[in-house]
Design a protein around this motif. Structure first.
Motif, PDB file in Angstrom:
ATOM      1  N   HIS A  51       0.919  -1.197  -0.189  1.00 17.43           N
ATOM      2  CA  HIS A  51      -0.077  -0.251   0.120  1.00 17.43           C
ATOM      3  C   HIS A  51       0.905   1.274   0.148  1.00 17.43           C
ATOM      4  O   HIS A  51       0.634   2.054  -0.631  1.00 17.43           O
ATOM      5  CB  HIS A  51      -0.908   0.002   1.121  1.00 17.43           C
ATOM      6  N   VAL A  52       2.037   1.349   0.737  1.00 11.19           N
ATOM      7  CA  VAL A  52       2.938   2.273   1.007  1.00 11.19           C
ATOM      8  C   VAL A  52       3.630   2.634  -0.325  1.00 11.19           C
ATOM      9  O   VAL A  52       3.693   3.558  -0.954  1.00 11.19           O
ATOM     10  CB  VAL A  52       3.754   2.355   2.142  1.00 11.19           C
ATOM     11  N   ILE A  53       4.106   1.460  -0.911  1.00  9.15           N
ATOM     12  CA  ILE A  53       4.686   1.670  -2.216  1.00  9.15           C
ATOM     13  C   ILE A  53       4.164   2.125  -3.199  1.00  9.15           C
ATOM     14  O   ILE A  53       4.181   3.019  -4.310  1.00  9.15           O
ATOM     15  CB  ILE A  53       5.229  -0.106  -2.635  1.00  9.15           C
ATOM     16  N   SER A  54       2.672   1.609  -3.179  1.00  6.45           N
ATOM     17  CA  SER A  54       1.932   2.026  -4.362  1.00  6.45           C
ATOM     18  C   SER A  54       1.523   3.523  -4.282  1.00  6.45           C
ATOM     19  O   SER A  54       1.275   4.318  -5.382  1.00  6.45           O
ATOM     20  CB  SER A  54       0.263   1.322  -4.442  1.00  6.45           C
ATOM     21  N   ALA A  55       1.034   3.973  -3.148  1.00  2.80           N
ATOM     22  CA  ALA A  55       0.980   5.539  -2.917  1.00  2.80           C
ATOM     23  C   ALA A  55       2.224   6.223  -3.247  1.00  2.80           C
ATOM     24  O   ALA A  55       1.975   7.293  -3.913  1.00  2.80           O
ATOM     25  CB  ALA A  55       0.579   5.619  -1.378  1.00  2.80           C
ATOM     26  N   PRO A  92      -0.154  19.136  -1.515  1.00  6.97           N
ATOM     27  CA  PRO A  92      -1.044  18.274  -2.271  1.00  6.97           C
ATOM     28  C   PRO A  92      -0.687  16.824  -2.067  1.00  6.97           C
ATOM     29  O   PRO A  92      -1.502  15.808  -1.892  1.00  6.97           O
ATOM     30  CB  PRO A  92      -1.011  18.955  -3.664  1.00  6.97           C
ATOM     31  N   MET A  93       0.551  16.620  -2.080  1.00  9.53           N
ATOM     32  CA  MET A  93       0.898  15.178  -2.038  1.00  9.53           C
ATOM     33  C   MET A  93       0.864  14.565  -0.813  1.00  9.53           C
ATOM     34  O   MET A  93       0.481  13.433  -0.471  1.00  9.53           O
ATOM     35  CB  MET A  93       2.565  15.322  -2.478  1.00  9.53           C
ATOM     36  N   ARG A  94       1.221  15.408   0.346  1.00  8.42           N
ATOM     37  CA  ARG A  94       0.825  15.042   1.673  1.00  8.42           C
ATOM     38  C   ARG A  94      -0.577  14.680   1.856  1.00  8.42           C
ATOM     39  O   ARG A  94      -0.945  13.639   2.500  1.00  8.42           O
ATOM     40  CB  ARG A  94       1.490  16.001   2.767  1.00  8.42           C
ATOM     41  N   ASN A  95      -1.401  15.508   1.467  1.00 11.29           N
ATOM     42  CA  ASN A  95      -2.861  15.203   1.502  1.00 11.29           C
ATOM     43  C   ASN A  95      -3.176  13.912   0.758  1.00 11.29           C
ATOM     44  O   ASN A  95      -4.134  13.370   1.399  1.00 11.29           O
ATOM     45  CB  ASN A  95      -3.689  16.506   0.867  1.00 11.29           C
ATOM     46  N   GLY A 101      -4.604   6.865   4.033  1.00 13.02           N
ATOM     47  CA  GLY A 101      -4.545   6.337   5.388  1.00 13.02           C
ATOM     48  C   GLY A 101      -3.155   6.272   6.111  1.00 13.02           C
ATOM     49  O   GLY A 101      -2.923   5.609   6.769  1.00 13.02           O
ATOM     50  N   ILE A 102      -2.096   6.848   5.318  1.00 12.75           N
ATOM     51  CA  ILE A 102      -1.025   6.858   5.554  1.00 12.75           C
ATOM     52  C   ILE A 102      -0.229   8.368   6.340  1.00 12.75           C
ATOM     53  O   ILE A 102      -0.810   9.438   5.834  1.00 12.75           O
ATOM     54  CB  ILE A 102       0.053   6.798   4.354  1.00 12.75           C
TER      55      ILE A 102
END
Length: 107
Positions: A51-55, A92-95, A101-102
């Motif tokens: 999930h983190v990699i995909s994000a 915007p990337m942070r949002n 959910g990260i």
């Protein structure tokens, strides 16, 4: 006479160099303050590596390899600066990462 001219030229060059350095330092400070932001992603016990990699690939435009490396750093160090830039670029990337959910912050 030649020594006096050379000595004078050296002093002028040294004074000029010092002035140039002062100008460069003041210009660097204003540029650094604007660009010296980091998007930091924090570790948690909820999200999977995938999930983190995909994000990171989708939001930060990381390569799969880069995203995987950042994810391992997040896992082992508790956080990782995944992107640098201005606040306006990173917010915007942070949002988008937080919407997945990260946990992330622009620092």
């Amino acid at each position: 006479m030649i020594e006096t001219i050379c000595h004078y030229n050296l002093e002028v060059m040294l004074m000029h160099t010092q002035e140039d350095l002062e100008v460069l330092e003041s210009e660097e400070v204003s540029v650094d303050e604007e660009l010296n932001r980091e998007l930091v992603v924090f570790n948690d016990d909820v999200n999977t590596f995938e999930h983190v990699i995909s994000a990171l690939i989708e939001v930060c435009e990381h390569s799969p390899h880069q995203a995987e490396q950042c994810t391992w750093i997040i896992h082992y160090n508790g956080k990782c600066a995944v992107k640098t830039g201005t606040f306006d670029e990173l917010a915007p990337m942070r949002n988008a990462i937080c919407n997945r959910g990260i946990s992330a912050e622009v620092l």
